[in-house]
Scaffold this active site. Structure first.
Site, PDB file in Angstrom:
ATOM      1  N   HIS A 192       0.846  -1.204   0.000  1.00 32.15           N
ATOM      2  CA  HIS A 192       0.000   0.000   0.000  1.00 32.15           C
ATOM      3  C   HIS A 192       0.876   1.247   0.000  1.00 32.15           C
ATOM      4  O   HIS A 192       1.775   1.393   0.839  1.00 32.15           O
ATOM      5  CB  HIS A 192      -0.893  -0.041   1.241  1.00 32.15           C
ATOM      6  CG  HIS A 192      -1.960   0.998   1.282  1.00 32.15           C
ATOM      7  ND1 HIS A 192      -3.132   0.903   0.555  1.00 32.15           N
ATOM      8  CD2 HIS A 192      -2.044   2.161   1.973  1.00 32.15           C
ATOM      9  CE1 HIS A 192      -3.897   1.960   0.808  1.00 32.15           C
ATOM     10  NE2 HIS A 192      -3.254   2.744   1.668  1.00 32.15           N
ATOM     11  N   ASP A 197       0.795   5.282   0.135  1.00 30.59           N
ATOM     12  CA  ASP A 197      -0.040   6.421   0.529  1.00 30.59           C
ATOM     13  C   ASP A 197       0.521   7.723  -0.015  1.00 30.59           C
ATOM     14  O   ASP A 197       1.581   8.180   0.425  1.00 30.59           O
ATOM     15  CB  ASP A 197      -0.094   6.512   2.060  1.00 30.59           C
ATOM     16  CG  ASP A 197      -1.041   5.489   2.660  1.00 30.59           C
ATOM     17  OD1 ASP A 197      -2.201   5.410   2.207  1.00 30.59           O
ATOM     18  OD2 ASP A 197      -0.623   4.772   3.588  1.00 30.59           O
ATOM     19  N   HIS A 251      -2.891   4.672  -3.005  1.00 36.13           N
ATOM     20  CA  HIS A 251      -3.995   5.412  -2.380  1.00 36.13           C
ATOM     21  C   HIS A 251      -3.700   6.902  -2.502  1.00 36.13           C
ATOM     22  O   HIS A 251      -2.829   7.419  -1.807  1.00 36.13           O
ATOM     23  CB  HIS A 251      -4.088   4.963  -0.904  1.00 36.13           C
ATOM     24  CG  HIS A 251      -5.133   5.654  -0.104  1.00 36.13           C
ATOM     25  ND1 HIS A 251      -5.158   5.582   1.278  1.00 36.13           N
ATOM     26  CD2 HIS A 251      -6.198   6.439  -0.454  1.00 36.13           C
ATOM     27  CE1 HIS A 251      -6.188   6.271   1.726  1.00 36.13           C
ATOM     28  NE2 HIS A 251      -6.830   6.817   0.696  1.00 36.13           N
ATOM     29  N   MET A 270      -4.397  10.462  -1.745  1.00 37.17           N
ATOM     30  CA  MET A 270      -5.085  11.421  -0.867  1.00 37.17           C
ATOM     31  C   MET A 270      -4.682  12.811  -1.341  1.00 37.17           C
ATOM     32  O   MET A 270      -3.921  13.529  -0.681  1.00 37.17           O
ATOM     33  CB  MET A 270      -4.687  11.167   0.594  1.00 37.17           C
ATOM     34  CG  MET A 270      -5.318   9.894   1.149  1.00 37.17           C
ATOM     35  SD  MET A 270      -4.509   9.319   2.657  1.00 37.17           S
ATOM     36  CE  MET A 270      -3.156   8.415   1.921  1.00 37.17           C
ATOM     37  N   MET A 294     -12.135   4.233   4.745  1.00 36.14           N
ATOM     38  CA  MET A 294     -11.198   4.801   5.728  1.00 36.14           C
ATOM     39  C   MET A 294     -11.781   4.640   7.124  1.00 36.14           C
ATOM     40  O   MET A 294     -12.875   5.131   7.415  1.00 36.14           O
ATOM     41  CB  MET A 294     -10.961   6.292   5.460  1.00 36.14           C
ATOM     42  CG  MET A 294     -10.173   6.611   4.209  1.00 36.14           C
ATOM     43  SD  MET A 294      -8.600   5.746   4.046  1.00 36.14           S
ATOM     44  CE  MET A 294      -7.721   6.283   5.526  1.00 36.14           C
ATOM     45  N   GLY A 320      -4.591  10.909   6.501  1.00 37.38           N
ATOM     46  CA  GLY A 320      -3.514  11.885   6.697  1.00 37.38           C
ATOM     47  C   GLY A 320      -2.335  11.377   7.494  1.00 37.38           C
ATOM     48  O   GLY A 320      -1.211  11.792   7.253  1.00 37.38           O
ATOM     49  N   GLY A 363      -0.933   5.393  12.412  1.00 40.10           N
ATOM     50  CA  GLY A 363      -0.917   5.249  13.863  1.00 40.10           C
ATOM     51  C   GLY A 363      -2.117   5.799  14.599  1.00 40.10           C
ATOM     52  O   GLY A 363      -2.054   6.017  15.818  1.00 40.10           O
ATOM     53  N   ASP A 392      -8.791   0.690   5.732  1.00 42.86           N
ATOM     54  CA  ASP A 392      -7.517   1.375   5.940  1.00 42.86           C
ATOM     55  C   ASP A 392      -7.604   2.306   7.140  1.00 42.86           C
ATOM     56  O   ASP A 392      -8.416   3.232   7.151  1.00 42.86           O
ATOM     57  CB  ASP A 392      -7.199   2.180   4.663  1.00 42.86           C
ATOM     58  CG  ASP A 392      -5.858   2.882   4.687  1.00 42.86           C
ATOM     59  OD1 ASP A 392      -5.082   2.680   5.638  1.00 42.86           O
ATOM     60  OD2 ASP A 392      -5.594   3.636   3.734  1.00 42.86           O
ATOM     61  N   GLY A 393      -6.756   2.045   8.137  1.00 39.97           N
ATOM     62  CA  GLY A 393      -6.655   2.939   9.280  1.00 39.97           C
ATOM     63  C   GLY A 393      -6.909   2.232  10.592  1.00 39.97           C
ATOM     64  O   GLY A 393      -8.008   1.729  10.835  1.00 39.97           O
ATOM     65  N   GLY A 394      -5.869   2.144  11.415  1.00 42.08           N
ATOM     66  CA  GLY A 394      -6.028   1.562  12.743  1.00 42.08           C
ATOM     67  C   GLY A 394      -6.216   0.057  12.741  1.00 42.08           C
ATOM     68  O   GLY A 394      -6.692  -0.517  13.733  1.00 42.08           O
ATOM     69  N   GLY A 411      -0.271  -0.230   8.569  1.00 45.36           N
ATOM     70  CA  GLY A 411       1.030   0.435   8.528  1.00 45.36           C
ATOM     71  C   GLY A 411       1.789   0.205   9.811  1.00 45.36           C
ATOM     72  O   GLY A 411       2.701  -0.631   9.893  1.00 45.36           O
TER      73      GLY A 411
HETATM   74  C1  DX5 Z   1      -3.801   7.084   6.484  1.00 45.73           C
HETATM   75  C2  DX5 Z   1      -3.288   6.144   5.423  1.00 45.73           C
HETATM   76  C3  DX5 Z   1      -3.091   4.776   5.922  1.00 45.73           C
HETATM   77  C4  DX5 Z   1      -2.062   4.648   7.013  1.00 45.73           C
HETATM   78  C5  DX5 Z   1      -2.484   3.510   7.894  1.00 45.73           C
HETATM   79  O1  DX5 Z   1      -4.209   8.264   5.901  1.00 45.73           O
HETATM   80  O2  DX5 Z   1      -4.182   6.079   4.322  1.00 45.73           O
HETATM   81  O3  DX5 Z   1      -2.831   3.855   4.859  1.00 45.73           O
HETATM   82  O4  DX5 Z   1      -0.775   4.412   6.546  1.00 45.73           O
HETATM   83  O5  DX5 Z   1      -1.672   3.495   9.006  1.00 45.73           O
HETATM   84  P1  DX5 Z   1      -2.049   2.657  10.311  1.00 45.73           P
HETATM   85  O6  DX5 Z   1      -2.207   1.241   9.876  1.00 45.73           O
HETATM   86  O7  DX5 Z   1      -0.894   2.889  11.199  1.00 45.73           O
HETATM   87  O8  DX5 Z   1      -3.348   3.233  10.829  1.00 45.73           O
HETATM   88 ZN    ZN Z   2      -3.903   4.447   2.780  1.00 43.44          ZN
END
Ligand code: DX5
Ligand code: ZN
Length: 218
Positions: free
Chosen positions: A32, A34, A65, A67, A136, A141, A144, A174-176, A196
Protein backbone atom coordinates in the site's frame (compact mmCIF):
# COMPACT_ATOMS: atom_id res chain seq x y z
CA UNK A 1 -14.29 -17.62 2.34
CA UNK A 2 -11.27 -16.46 0.37
CA UNK A 3 -7.94 -15.78 2.03
CA UNK A 4 -7.73 -12.26 3.47
CA UNK A 5 -5.53 -9.85 1.52
CA UNK A 6 -2.93 -8.00 3.60
CA UNK A 7 -1.57 -4.69 2.24
CA UNK A 8 1.24 -3.18 4.38
CA UNK A 9 1.39 0.61 4.17
CA UNK A 10 4.91 1.87 3.49
CA UNK A 11 3.96 5.17 5.12
CA UNK A 12 5.19 3.49 8.32
CA UNK A 13 8.33 2.03 6.71
CA UNK A 14 11.86 3.34 7.24
CA UNK A 15 12.31 5.62 4.21
CA UNK A 16 16.10 5.25 4.41
CA UNK A 17 15.62 1.50 3.91
CA UNK A 18 12.52 1.42 1.77
CA UNK A 19 13.60 -1.43 -0.50
CA UNK A 20 14.60 -3.61 2.45
CA UNK A 21 11.38 -2.83 4.32
CA UNK A 22 9.30 -3.79 1.28
CA UNK A 23 11.28 -7.00 0.95
CA UNK A 24 10.70 -7.69 4.66
CA UNK A 25 6.99 -8.14 3.85
CA UNK A 26 7.47 -10.37 0.81
CA UNK A 27 4.71 -12.60 2.25
CA UNK A 28 2.16 -9.77 1.97
CA UNK A 29 -0.36 -9.76 -0.87
CA UNK A 30 -0.12 -6.11 -1.92
CA UNK A 31 2.02 -3.09 -1.00
CA UNK A 32 0.00 0.00 0.00
CA UNK A 33 1.44 3.32 -1.18
CA UNK A 34 -0.04 6.42 0.53
CA UNK A 35 0.21 9.58 -1.55
CA UNK A 36 -0.56 12.81 0.38
CA UNK A 37 -0.37 16.30 -1.10
CA UNK A 38 -0.57 18.56 1.96
CA UNK A 39 -3.88 19.96 0.59
CA UNK A 40 -6.46 17.19 0.49
CA UNK A 41 -4.96 16.02 3.77
CA UNK A 42 -2.82 18.06 6.18
CA UNK A 43 0.29 15.98 5.58
CA UNK A 44 2.76 15.42 2.78
CA UNK A 45 4.20 11.97 2.07
CA UNK A 46 5.81 11.17 -1.29
CA UNK A 47 4.86 10.99 -4.93
CA UNK A 48 5.30 9.16 -8.21
CA UNK A 49 9.10 8.87 -8.02
CA UNK A 50 8.95 6.95 -4.75
CA UNK A 51 6.11 4.87 -6.18
CA UNK A 52 8.42 3.98 -9.10
CA UNK A 53 11.17 3.12 -6.60
CA UNK A 54 8.77 0.81 -4.76
CA UNK A 55 7.95 -0.74 -8.14
CA UNK A 56 11.62 -1.61 -8.63
CA UNK A 57 11.79 -3.22 -5.17
CA UNK A 58 9.03 -5.81 -5.61
CA UNK A 59 6.74 -7.66 -7.99
CA UNK A 60 3.86 -7.49 -5.46
CA UNK A 61 0.90 -5.42 -6.69
CA UNK A 62 1.23 -1.74 -5.75
CA UNK A 63 -1.98 -0.53 -4.10
CA UNK A 64 -1.75 3.23 -4.57
CA UNK A 65 -3.99 5.41 -2.38
CA UNK A 66 -4.19 8.99 -3.65
CA UNK A 67 -5.08 11.42 -0.87
CA UNK A 68 -4.74 14.37 -3.21
CA UNK A 69 -6.80 17.14 -4.76
CA UNK A 70 -7.48 17.03 -8.49
CA UNK A 71 -6.61 13.34 -8.99
CA UNK A 72 -7.49 13.62 -12.73
CA UNK A 73 -4.36 15.68 -13.18
CA UNK A 74 -2.03 13.14 -11.59
CA UNK A 75 -3.28 9.61 -12.24
CA UNK A 76 -1.21 9.13 -15.42
CA UNK A 77 1.98 9.71 -13.41
CA UNK A 78 1.03 6.82 -11.10
CA UNK A 79 0.05 4.59 -14.01
CA UNK A 80 3.51 5.26 -15.51
CA UNK A 81 5.16 4.64 -12.13
CA UNK A 82 3.79 1.10 -12.16
CA UNK A 83 0.69 1.21 -9.95
CA UNK A 84 -1.49 -1.90 -10.13
CA UNK A 85 -4.41 -0.27 -8.30
CA UNK A 86 -5.22 3.43 -8.16
CA UNK A 87 -7.62 4.50 -5.44
CA UNK A 88 -8.76 8.13 -5.41
CA UNK A 89 -11.06 9.98 -3.03
CA UNK A 90 -14.60 10.74 -4.16
CA UNK A 91 -14.42 14.02 -2.22
CA UNK A 92 -11.64 15.16 -4.58
CA UNK A 93 -13.42 14.69 -7.91
CA UNK A 94 -16.75 15.61 -9.53
CA UNK A 95 -16.79 12.57 -11.78
CA UNK A 96 -15.54 9.36 -10.11
CA UNK A 97 -16.93 7.10 -12.85
CA UNK A 98 -15.09 8.86 -15.69
CA UNK A 99 -11.86 8.75 -13.72
CA UNK A 100 -12.32 5.04 -12.99
CA UNK A 101 -12.91 4.37 -16.70
CA UNK A 102 -9.72 6.25 -17.55
CA UNK A 103 -7.73 4.18 -15.03
CA UNK A 104 -9.22 0.88 -16.17
CA UNK A 105 -8.60 1.72 -19.84
CA UNK A 106 -4.89 1.81 -18.94
CA UNK A 107 -5.13 -1.74 -17.57
CA UNK A 108 -4.95 -0.61 -13.94
CA UNK A 109 -7.54 -1.50 -11.30
CA UNK A 110 -9.63 1.44 -10.11
CA UNK A 111 -10.89 2.14 -6.61
CA UNK A 112 -12.56 4.92 -4.70
CA UNK A 113 -12.15 5.85 -1.07
CA UNK A 114 -14.33 7.71 1.41
CA UNK A 115 -13.41 9.90 4.35
CA UNK A 116 -15.14 8.74 7.56
CA UNK A 117 -17.74 11.53 7.24
CA UNK A 118 -18.71 10.69 3.65
CA UNK A 119 -21.74 8.39 3.21
CA UNK A 120 -21.50 5.33 0.95
CA UNK A 121 -25.10 5.30 -0.31
CA UNK A 122 -24.69 7.75 -3.24
CA UNK A 123 -21.89 5.57 -4.65
CA UNK A 124 -23.56 2.17 -4.40
CA UNK A 125 -25.17 2.36 -7.87
CA UNK A 126 -21.76 2.87 -9.51
CA UNK A 127 -19.97 -0.06 -7.85
CA UNK A 128 -19.71 -2.05 -11.09
CA UNK A 129 -17.34 0.66 -12.38
CA UNK A 130 -14.80 -0.12 -9.64
CA UNK A 131 -12.49 -3.00 -8.77
CA UNK A 132 -12.07 -1.82 -5.18
CA UNK A 133 -13.62 0.36 -2.51
CA UNK A 134 -11.35 1.60 0.28
CA UNK A 135 -13.16 2.42 3.50
CA UNK A 136 -11.20 4.80 5.73
CA UNK A 137 -11.44 3.80 9.37
CA UNK A 138 -9.43 6.85 10.46
CA UNK A 139 -9.38 10.43 9.17
CA UNK A 140 -6.89 10.20 6.26
CA UNK A 141 -3.51 11.88 6.70
CA UNK A 142 -1.52 10.03 9.30
CA UNK A 143 -0.53 6.53 10.33
CA UNK A 144 -0.92 5.25 13.86
CA UNK A 145 -4.44 6.55 14.60
CA UNK A 146 -7.26 4.81 16.44
CA UNK A 147 -9.67 2.55 14.53
CA UNK A 148 -13.23 3.94 14.09
CA UNK A 149 -15.61 0.95 14.45
CA UNK A 150 -18.63 2.95 13.24
CA UNK A 151 -17.14 2.84 9.72
CA UNK A 152 -17.99 -0.86 9.60
CA UNK A 153 -21.61 0.08 8.84
CA UNK A 154 -20.36 1.15 5.39
CA UNK A 155 -18.60 -2.17 4.98
CA UNK A 156 -21.83 -4.02 5.78
CA UNK A 157 -23.81 -1.90 3.31
CA UNK A 158 -21.19 -2.57 0.63
CA UNK A 159 -21.09 -6.29 1.33
CA UNK A 160 -24.87 -6.46 1.03
CA UNK A 161 -24.87 -4.57 -2.29
CA UNK A 162 -21.98 -6.60 -3.75
CA UNK A 163 -23.57 -9.91 -2.78
CA UNK A 164 -27.03 -8.92 -3.98
CA UNK A 165 -25.76 -7.79 -7.39
CA UNK A 166 -23.12 -10.52 -7.73
CA UNK A 167 -20.31 -7.98 -8.23
CA UNK A 168 -16.57 -8.70 -8.03
CA UNK A 169 -15.67 -5.39 -6.31
CA UNK A 170 -13.34 -5.91 -3.35
CA UNK A 171 -13.82 -4.14 -0.02
CA UNK A 172 -10.61 -2.82 1.54
CA UNK A 173 -10.22 -1.08 4.89
CA UNK A 174 -7.52 1.37 5.94
CA UNK A 175 -6.65 2.94 9.28
CA UNK A 176 -6.03 1.56 12.74
CA UNK A 177 -5.98 -2.06 11.59
CA UNK A 178 -4.10 -4.20 14.11
CA UNK A 179 -4.31 -7.55 15.86
CA UNK A 180 -6.99 -5.97 18.08
CA UNK A 181 -9.25 -4.67 15.29
CA UNK A 182 -8.81 -6.80 12.17
CA UNK A 183 -11.25 -9.56 13.15
CA UNK A 184 -14.20 -7.18 13.47
CA UNK A 185 -13.38 -5.70 10.05
CA UNK A 186 -13.26 -9.20 8.56
CA UNK A 187 -16.58 -10.11 10.17
CA UNK A 188 -18.18 -6.99 8.69
CA UNK A 189 -17.16 -8.20 5.23
CA UNK A 190 -13.76 -6.76 4.26
CA UNK A 191 -11.61 -8.61 1.73
CA UNK A 192 -8.41 -6.56 2.04
CA UNK A 193 -6.72 -4.91 5.02
CA UNK A 194 -4.19 -2.08 5.04
CA UNK A 195 -1.90 -1.92 8.05
CA UNK A 196 1.03 0.44 8.53
CA UNK A 197 2.14 0.86 12.12
CA UNK A 198 0.94 -2.61 13.17
CA UNK A 199 3.35 -4.15 10.65
CA UNK A 200 6.35 -1.85 10.45
CA UNK A 201 6.73 -1.12 14.17
CA UNK A 202 6.88 -4.89 14.74
CA UNK A 203 10.37 -6.38 15.07
CA UNK A 204 9.28 -9.06 12.62
CA UNK A 205 7.07 -7.45 9.95
CA UNK A 206 6.55 -10.73 8.06
CA UNK A 207 5.30 -12.41 11.25
CA UNK A 208 2.92 -9.47 11.78
CA UNK A 209 1.53 -10.00 8.24
CA UNK A 210 0.98 -13.70 8.93
CA UNK A 211 -0.65 -12.99 12.28
CA UNK A 212 -3.03 -10.40 10.79
CA UNK A 213 -3.98 -12.79 7.99
CA UNK A 214 -4.73 -15.53 10.51
CA UNK A 215 -6.84 -13.21 12.66
CA UNK A 216 -8.83 -12.08 9.60
CA UNK A 217 -9.53 -15.64 8.46
CA UNK A 218 -13.08 -16.45 9.51
C1 DX5 B 1 -3.80 7.08 6.48
C2 DX5 B 1 -3.29 6.14 5.42
C3 DX5 B 1 -3.09 4.78 5.92
C4 DX5 B 1 -2.06 4.65 7.01
C5 DX5 B 1 -2.48 3.51 7.89
O1 DX5 B 1 -4.21 8.26 5.90
O2 DX5 B 1 -4.18 6.08 4.32
O3 DX5 B 1 -2.83 3.85 4.86
O4 DX5 B 1 -0.78 4.41 6.55
O5 DX5 B 1 -1.67 3.50 9.01
P1 DX5 B 1 -2.05 2.66 10.31
O6 DX5 B 1 -2.21 1.24 9.88
O7 DX5 B 1 -0.89 2.89 11.20
O8 DX5 B 1 -3.35 3.23 10.83
ZN1 ZN C 1 -3.90 4.45 2.78
Amino acid sequence: MTTPIISPSILSADFTNLGADIQAVANADWIHVDIMDGHFVPNLSFGADITAAARRATTQPLDVHLMIDNPERWVDNYIKAGADHIIFHVEATDDPVSLARHIRAAGVQAGFSLRPGTPIEPYLPTLDEFDLVLIMSVEPGFGGQKFMPDQLDKVRALRHEITTRGLATLIEIDGGISADTIAQAAEAGCDAFVAGSAIFTNDDPAAAVTNLRTLATL
